[in-house]
Design a protein around this motif. Structure first.
Motif, PDB file in Angstrom:
ATOM      1  N   THR A  29       0.827  -1.206   0.000  1.00  0.00           N
ATOM      2  CA  THR A  29       0.000   0.000   0.000  1.00  0.00           C
ATOM      3  C   THR A  29       0.861   1.256   0.000  1.00  0.00           C
ATOM      4  O   THR A  29       0.586   2.216  -0.722  1.00  0.00           O
ATOM      5  N   ASN A  30       1.916   1.245   0.797  1.00  0.00           N
ATOM      6  CA  ASN A  30       2.804   2.410   0.876  1.00  0.00           C
ATOM      7  C   ASN A  30       3.506   2.670  -0.440  1.00  0.00           C
ATOM      8  O   ASN A  30       3.657   3.823  -0.862  1.00  0.00           O
ATOM      9  N   VAL A  35       2.319  10.044  -3.778  1.00  0.00           N
ATOM     10  CA  VAL A  35       3.077  10.888  -2.862  1.00  0.00           C
ATOM     11  C   VAL A  35       2.210  12.041  -2.374  1.00  0.00           C
ATOM     12  O   VAL A  35       2.226  12.403  -1.205  1.00  0.00           O
ATOM     13  N   LYS A  36       1.465  12.661  -3.285  1.00  0.00           N
ATOM     14  CA  LYS A  36       0.488  13.698  -2.948  1.00  0.00           C
ATOM     15  C   LYS A  36      -0.805  13.394  -3.681  1.00  0.00           C
ATOM     16  O   LYS A  36      -0.783  13.048  -4.873  1.00  0.00           O
ATOM     17  N   THR A  37      -1.928  13.516  -2.993  1.00  0.00           N
ATOM     18  CA  THR A  37      -3.209  13.278  -3.640  1.00  0.00           C
ATOM     19  C   THR A  37      -3.586  14.473  -4.499  1.00  0.00           C
ATOM     20  O   THR A  37      -3.031  15.574  -4.357  1.00  0.00           O
ATOM     21  N   GLU A 267       8.351  19.757   0.416  1.00  0.00           N
ATOM     22  CA  GLU A 267       9.316  18.886   1.075  1.00  0.00           C
ATOM     23  C   GLU A 267       9.595  17.596   0.305  1.00  0.00           C
ATOM     24  O   GLU A 267      10.197  16.673   0.841  1.00  0.00           O
ATOM     25  N   THR A 268       9.206  17.539  -0.969  1.00  0.00           N
ATOM     26  CA  THR A 268       9.409  16.307  -1.727  1.00  0.00           C
ATOM     27  C   THR A 268       9.614  16.611  -3.208  1.00  0.00           C
ATOM     28  O   THR A 268       9.431  17.739  -3.661  1.00  0.00           O
ATOM     29  N   TYR A 269      10.013  15.577  -3.974  1.00  0.00           N
ATOM     30  CA  TYR A 269      10.202  15.660  -5.429  1.00  0.00           C
ATOM     31  C   TYR A 269      11.126  16.814  -5.815  1.00  0.00           C
ATOM     32  O   TYR A 269      10.775  17.715  -6.575  1.00  0.00           O
ATOM     33  N   PHE A 270      12.366  16.772  -5.328  1.00  0.00           N
ATOM     34  CA  PHE A 270      13.323  17.859  -5.545  1.00  0.00           C
ATOM     35  C   PHE A 270      14.055  17.744  -6.889  1.00  0.00           C
ATOM     36  O   PHE A 270      14.609  18.741  -7.355  1.00  0.00           O
ATOM     37  N   CYS A 271      14.127  16.563  -7.484  1.00  0.00           N
ATOM     38  CA  CYS A 271      14.879  16.384  -8.737  1.00  0.00           C
ATOM     39  C   CYS A 271      14.119  17.036  -9.886  1.00  0.00           C
ATOM     40  O   CYS A 271      12.953  16.706 -10.126  1.00  0.00           O
ATOM     41  N   ILE A 272      14.772  17.949 -10.599  1.00  0.00           N
ATOM     42  CA  ILE A 272      14.057  18.771 -11.588  1.00  0.00           C
ATOM     43  C   ILE A 272      14.692  18.744 -12.977  1.00  0.00           C
ATOM     44  O   ILE A 272      14.384  19.596 -13.809  1.00  0.00           O
ATOM     45  N   MET A 281      13.364   7.967  -4.527  1.00  0.00           N
ATOM     46  CA  MET A 281      13.984   8.653  -3.390  1.00  0.00           C
ATOM     47  C   MET A 281      12.949   9.036  -2.340  1.00  0.00           C
ATOM     48  O   MET A 281      13.237   9.039  -1.146  1.00  0.00           O
ATOM     49  N   GLU A 282      11.736   9.354  -2.770  1.00  0.00           N
ATOM     50  CA  GLU A 282      10.675   9.656  -1.821  1.00  0.00           C
ATOM     51  C   GLU A 282      10.274   8.398  -1.054  1.00  0.00           C
ATOM     52  O   GLU A 282      10.072   8.434   0.165  1.00  0.00           O
ATOM     53  N   LYS A 283      10.142   7.282  -1.750  1.00  0.00           N
ATOM     54  CA  LYS A 283       9.758   6.038  -1.089  1.00  0.00           C
ATOM     55  C   LYS A 283      10.836   5.545  -0.127  1.00  0.00           C
ATOM     56  O   LYS A 283      10.542   4.840   0.841  1.00  0.00           O
ATOM     57  N   LEU A 284      12.092   5.918  -0.385  1.00  0.00           N
ATOM     58  CA  LEU A 284      13.188   5.566   0.523  1.00  0.00           C
ATOM     59  C   LEU A 284      13.343   6.584   1.650  1.00  0.00           C
ATOM     60  O   LEU A 284      14.207   6.415   2.512  1.00  0.00           O
ATOM     61  N   HIS A 285      12.527   7.651   1.639  1.00  0.00           N
ATOM     62  CA  HIS A 285      12.621   8.739   2.630  1.00  0.00           C
ATOM     63  C   HIS A 285      14.033   9.328   2.660  1.00  0.00           C
ATOM     64  O   HIS A 285      14.562   9.670   3.721  1.00  0.00           O
TER      65      HIS A 285
END
Length: 314
Positions: A29-30, A35-37, A267-272, A281-285
């Protein structure tokens, strides 16, 4: 001729027991959860693709001033900190970088060997992947730590990051120089060293380093173009068809993908650059773990300066 009907798939009792385990279910589930709804994106980020706000879920609060946009007082103050000296530095860096790119590209074409094409393409791919990681690392560091009041780096390098969060579309009003000057500057030492190698080394030594130089060259190009790609991810009208094609096929940062970063508190998805590394990277915190470590050691709160500027609404 009709195909034979296959029996239904079945698992052994032991496999079924594992699949039905609450821990496995929680992990699955995780991993699959967004990441954001959609609602978080609409309620906590500035609408950019709907300038008339026809789709706005929660109306923009009037009391206390706008939360985002060019009318935000903090955004106006930050925009006014862009100086003539900074402009001159950016112009010089863009000119030098473009010259080095052109000359190095000529040397690469002159020395390339077709039989090594697979290794060169692999090096190029990892160059792009590294550029995406570097964009995330720099973006995370500049978004999360430091202050505009810091000498030298504050007004010159951190200021655009603060402005961008409270007026995301400001980047679409920047010209090529202002958008890309800093990123072009970063690549100059690497491109300069590559040119020196091509100029002074023997042919044998050039070939020994050729795959590495292809890696560095693609890394430098994508690092240099990161903020232009970032700008395109905020441009919802009038983009060239080839840019939209690259976005839709996730070869460069897609617009919808980057909206996730702009959900407050950013606070997330910094790679641009391409955004390929954002989900894993988000799932690995990855970023939040570093933030917790730094806060525990230094006592500094992540994004404290970012929040301070966001609160300057009137």
């Amino acid at each position: 001729m009709a195909l034979p009907k296959l029996p239904p798939l079945s698992c052994s009792p032991k496999v079924n027991q594992v699949l039905e385990c609450p821990l496995v279910d929680a992990v699955t589930t995780n991993l699959l959860a967004p990441v954001k709804t959609e609602r978080q994106i609409w309620e906590n980020s500035m609408l950019e693709d709907d300038p008339n706000a026809n789709c706005e879920v929660v109306p923009e609060p009037r009391e206390g001033g706008p939360r985002w946009g060019p009318q935000h007082k903090g955004a106006q103050e930050l925009a006014n900190l862009y100086s003539q000296g900074k402009r001159i530095q950016e112009c010089i860096c863009v000119g030098i970088c473009l010259t080095l790119m052109a000359v190095n590209f000529v040397f690469i074409l002159f020395h390339i060997q077709i039989e090594r094409l697979s290794a060169i393409l692999m090096a190029a791919f990892f160059g792009i992947l590294t550029a995406d990681f570097c964009s995330g690392l720099v973006h995370w560091a500049a978004d999360t730590w430091g202050s505009v009041e810091l000498p030298i780096i504050g007004k010159n390098f951190l200021r655009p990051f603060r402005e961008h969060h409270i007026d995301p579309t400001s980047i679409t009003r920047h010209d090529f120089i202002e958008t890309n000057g800093d990123n072009f500057m970063v690549t100059i030492p690497f491109l300069g060293k590559m040119l020196w190698d091509f100029w002074v080394l023997s042919e044998d030594d050039v070939q020994k380093k050729f795959t590495w130089n292809c890696y560095v060259f693609l890394l430098a190009i994508f690092v240099a173009m990161t903020n232009q790609i970032h700008k395109w991810s905020h441009t919802y009208f009038g983009l060239p068809g080839w840019v939209v094609f690259l976005q839709e096929h996730h070869i460069i940062l897609p617009r919808r993908h980057h909206r996730i970063h702009h959900v407050a508190p950013h606070e997330t998805y910094f790679c641009i650059t391409t955004g390929w590394l954002n989900w894993p990277m988000e799932k690995l915190h990855f970023w939040s773990a570093f933030e917790c470590l730094i806060e525990a050691v230094t006592g500094c709160k992540p994004r404290a300066d970012d929040l301070k500027w966001a609160e300057k609404r009137k």
